[in-house]
Design an enzyme around this catalytic site. Structure first.
Site, PDB file in Angstrom:
ATOM      1  CB  CYS A 184      -1.134   0.079   1.178  1.00 13.06           C
ATOM      2  SG  CYS A 184      -0.298  -0.188   2.598  1.00 13.06           S
ATOM      3  CG  ASN A 185       2.962   3.070   2.910  1.00  9.93           C
ATOM      4  OD1 ASN A 185       1.993   3.603   2.711  1.00  9.93           O
ATOM      5  ND2 ASN A 185       3.186   2.208   3.999  1.00  9.93           N
ATOM      6  CB  ALA A 198     -16.776   2.582  19.488  1.00  9.24           C
ATOM      7  N   GLY A 199     -14.077   3.268  18.821  1.00 13.77           N
ATOM      8  CA  GLY A 199     -13.072   4.194  17.893  1.00 13.77           C
ATOM      9  C   GLY A 199     -12.158   3.389  17.363  1.00 13.77           C
ATOM     10  CG  MET A 243      -5.435   4.813  18.341  1.00 10.58           C
ATOM     11  SD  MET A 243      -4.718   6.264  19.142  1.00 10.58           S
ATOM     12  CE  MET A 243      -5.511   7.567  18.105  1.00 10.58           C
ATOM     13  CB  SER A 262       9.222   1.644   6.016  1.00 12.89           C
ATOM     14  OG  SER A 262       9.688   0.329   5.559  1.00 12.89           O
ATOM     15  CD  GLN A 296       3.939  -5.208   9.800  1.00 13.84           C
ATOM     16  OE1 GLN A 296       4.786  -4.405   9.781  1.00 13.84           O
ATOM     17  NE2 GLN A 296       3.124  -5.156  10.723  1.00 13.84           N
ATOM     18  CD  GLU A 331       6.845  -1.794   7.876  1.00 17.95           C
ATOM     19  OE1 GLU A 331       6.302  -2.665   8.220  1.00 17.95           O
ATOM     20  OE2 GLU A 331       6.744  -1.486   6.616  1.00 17.95           O
TER      21      GLU A 331
END
Lengths: 262, 432
Positions: B54-55, B194-195, B197, B113, B120, B118
């Site tokens: 995605c990046n 909720a939210g 994060m 990155s 992944q 990171e």
């Protein structure tokens, strides 16, 4: 001072420094080497004690010199056993210096000739002092773990994710290690005191004489008994338990020196 | 001699292209298969691998003609993604030679990155490489390059500790939880509100085997919905205080204007809990949990700023680690360059001859040393004989390597030659 004893002290010093180095630089190799050196020191120390036993015919717990040396040995021993179960790598940085200090002080103390008691009395005396030294070692470790707990608790409460936060283990691990040490120490202390009473009865014909030393021994026992009771009954743990463990050890130390110096 | 081979990296990433462009050009797994198959036919492309997350989108090719290969890739992207070139061309970077090597090493080591360090990305890169291998589009050079990049990434990770500490809020919460509870296994979690994060944090905890999960929401239906997602139980908002006796971790993210829990709520609570530690993660603004509660024994309250501070230090440390990481990468680039340059015909032939000459001289010295009776003429004759032998033996391999007809598989033959005769001395120490 014998050659083997000197070598033992050298090993303890090296591994103490190594453990400090591990805390600073976090290199596993340093930790492993320190651990091996500590084992070597411990084995040599065991050798020293066996030699002493063969020479003098009694377990080396009679004079302050003997007791301190045996105390250092027991502290390392308890630590090495705990280590196999709890992997508290940073604990070595406190335990090894404590044992080293005890052994170094022992090495410069005078070595009085201990007059041997008749066999049966001697046996009780050995059991009495031996269990106490082992119990003290366990409580010493509980105290050191308590100190680590207080430091780590502070960093988490104060939200300082710095040096100590990363290097010290989790509160849970510290708490359980401290608890395990108490569980080991308490029966030893209890038995040590009881056998002391029996010994006093034998030697003096009087098991209790309101000697301040005796009173402090009982106070020490009460402190630990209260701590353990609270732990079991209401799950007393964490900071207060850690503080009590440290206080308990201070009282214990006081009593210990009262007996030998008083 | 066959045309010189070049390594070229063409791509765009989060620094050069906005998300609108990246999402238009992202290649799914199915896309990748088609791309590899199509590009393999291209005359300008020898070896190719495609890496898309995605990046970033990265084309890695080896080619005898870099300029045309780059054009080919651009054309292909435009056509395949039905996107005019001007949309993405300004976002593209083209790196070749050492720069391309360095780029791919940096990508693998996560130095390039969005969140430096990171973990992944290495896995994703390995997957892409496996894909390219399945389609046979990686040859000697890309194989080597990719394997090197994996080992460089591993070195960077272990030697700089770049990925050691949390740099995201939810990960920081997990790290803190571990410092309190040692293990998160079977630690009960209560989510208040909720939210995004907060939900992410719960997910992280679930991934670390925390359970059971309770969800309390002002709207019970919403709570039920969320609870289902985490395989948990919905409870009524009024029941919170009862559940505080059971749970170990509370993540709070309600829209309440006042504190949801205050210090008075804790009277007797810790005794009922047998003093088991309780960890609050308060992500809400304004806050849900009275910060005074942090003073209760065995209770730890972290709000959003505390968590941000906790990761800021780690972010700074990663920056320092990245500098160290780049040094490791630079050294690896030079090593790779040495190997890559050796893959040319002329240096290989020269290397082969030098090796033979070395052997010849050594053996001559041995023989002459043990045969004192030889006259100078004899010696000269033996010398000539051995030189001729070497020449005759090397004649066919030399002609073969120089032949243009082998162009396609040139790098394979060169690699085999170098391995057969052990021309790369560093090979032994440079294992992957």
């Amino acid at each position: 001072m014998g050659l083997l004893f000197g070598f033992t002290i050298a090993c303890y010093i090296v591994s103490s420094l190594g453990y400090q180095g591990y805390i600073l630089f976090q290199k596993r190799l340093v930790y492993r080497i320190s651990n091996i050196v500590l084992w070597v020191g411990f084995i040599c120390h065991t050798g020293v004690m066996i030699t002493q036993y063969l020479e003098s015919g009694h377990i080396p717990v009679y004079s302050l010199y003997e007791t301190l040396s045996t105390f250092g040995w027991a502290v390392i021993g308890v630590f090495l056993i705990l280590q196999t179960k709890f992997h508290l790598m940073v604990l070595g940085a406190l335990v090894a210096p404590l044992a080293t200090l005890a052994v170094i002080i022992a090495s410069i103390l005078p070595r009085p000739q201990v007059e041997l008691a008749p066999f049966f009395q001697g046996l009780w005396r050995t059991v009495h002092l031996g269990t106490l030294v082992l119990g003290n070692a366990a409580f010493a470790i509980a105290c050191l773990v308590g100190i680590l707990y207080l430091i780590q608790e502070r960093t988490i409460k104060d939200k300082k994710q710095g040096f100590f936060f990363r290097r010290l283990p989790s509160l849970k691990l510290l708490d359980s290690t401290g608890y395990a040490s108490l569980i080991v120490g308490f029966p030893l202390l209890t038995f040590g005191i009881i056998s002391g009473i029996v010994y006093a009865q034998m030697v003096r014909g009087q098991f209790w004489s309101w000697d301040p030393r005796e009173i402090f021994a009982v106070i020490t026992w009460l402190v630990y008994a209260a701590l353990l009771h609270e732990r079991l009954a209401v799950g007393w743990r964490g900071k207060r338990a850690a503080i009590m463990t440290i206080v308990g050890f201070l009282v214990l130390l006081f009593t210990f020196f009262l007996f030998f110096l008083g | 001699m066959a045309g010189k081979c070049h390594i070229v990296a063409i791509g765009l990433n989060h620094k050069t292209a906005p998300v609108e462009v990246r999402e238009r050009l992202a290649f799914s797994k199915e896309d990748t298969e088609k791309v590899l198959e199509a590009m393999q036919q291209n005359a300008y492309v020898d070896e190719i691998a495609l890496f898309s997350t995605c990046n970033r989108v990265e084309f890695l090719v080896t080619t005898p003609d870099p300029a045309n290969a780059v054009e080919a890739v651009k054309d292909f992207m435009a056509e395949f993604k039905t996107t005019p070139r001007h949309v993405f061309e300004s976002a593209l970077y083209v790196r070749s030679g050492d720069d391309a090597t360095k780029h791919i090493f940096c990508v693998a080591s996560s130095l390039d990155s969005m969140v430096v360090g990171e973990p992944q990305i290495l896995g994703q890169l390995k997957e892409s490489y496996a894909e390219a291998c399945d389609h046979g589009t990686c040859g000697v050079i890309l194989n080597r390059l990719m394997h090197r990049s994996f080992s460089v990434a591993k070195r960077v990770r272990t030697e700089t500790g770049i990925g050691d500490h949390a740099v995201s809020i939810s990960y920081a919460a997990v790290e803190l939880g571990r410092k309190i509870f040692a293990e998160l296994d079977d630690k009960a979690v209560l989510l208040l509100g909720a939210g995004e994060m907060a939900e992410l944090a719960v997910e992280h905890l679930v991934n670390n085997r925390a359970r059971p999960i309770f969800v309390a929401n002002r709207t019970f239906e919403r709570g039920v919905e969320l609870a289902e997602r985490f395989g948990g139980t919905a409870i009524r908002f009024e029941e919170i205080r009862d559940y505080l006796k059971e749970v170990d971790i509370v993540i709070s993210s309600t829209g309440a204007q006042q504190y949801v829990l205050v210090r008075d709520d804790f009277k007797g609570l810790m005794r009922a809990r047998k003093n088991r530690p309780l960890f609050f993660i308060d992500i809400a603004v304004p806050r849900d949990i009275d910060p005074e509660i942090n003073r209760v024994s065995n209770v730890y309250v972290y709000d959003i700023d505390d968590l941000k501070n906790a990761i800021q230090e780690n972010i700074d440390e990663r920056k320092q680690a990245a500098v160290k990481g780049e040094r490791i990468v630079d050294a690896a680039v030079i090593q790779f360059r040495n190997w890559f340059q050796g893959l040319e015909v002329v240096p290989t032939i020269v290397g082969l001859r030098e090796k033979m000459e070395q052997i010849r001289q050594k053996e001559l010295k041995k023989t002459f040393g043990s045969l004192d009776s030889l006259s100078d003429e004899d010696r000269a004759a033996i010398d000539t004989l051995t030189a001729a032998l070497v020449n005759k033996i090397l004649h066919n391999p030399t002609v073969f390597l120089k032949k243009n007809a082998n162009k396609d598989k040139k790098s394979i033959y060169l690699e085999i030659t170098r391995k057969l005769f052990n021309l790369d001395d560093f090979e032994g120490t440079d294992s992957e």
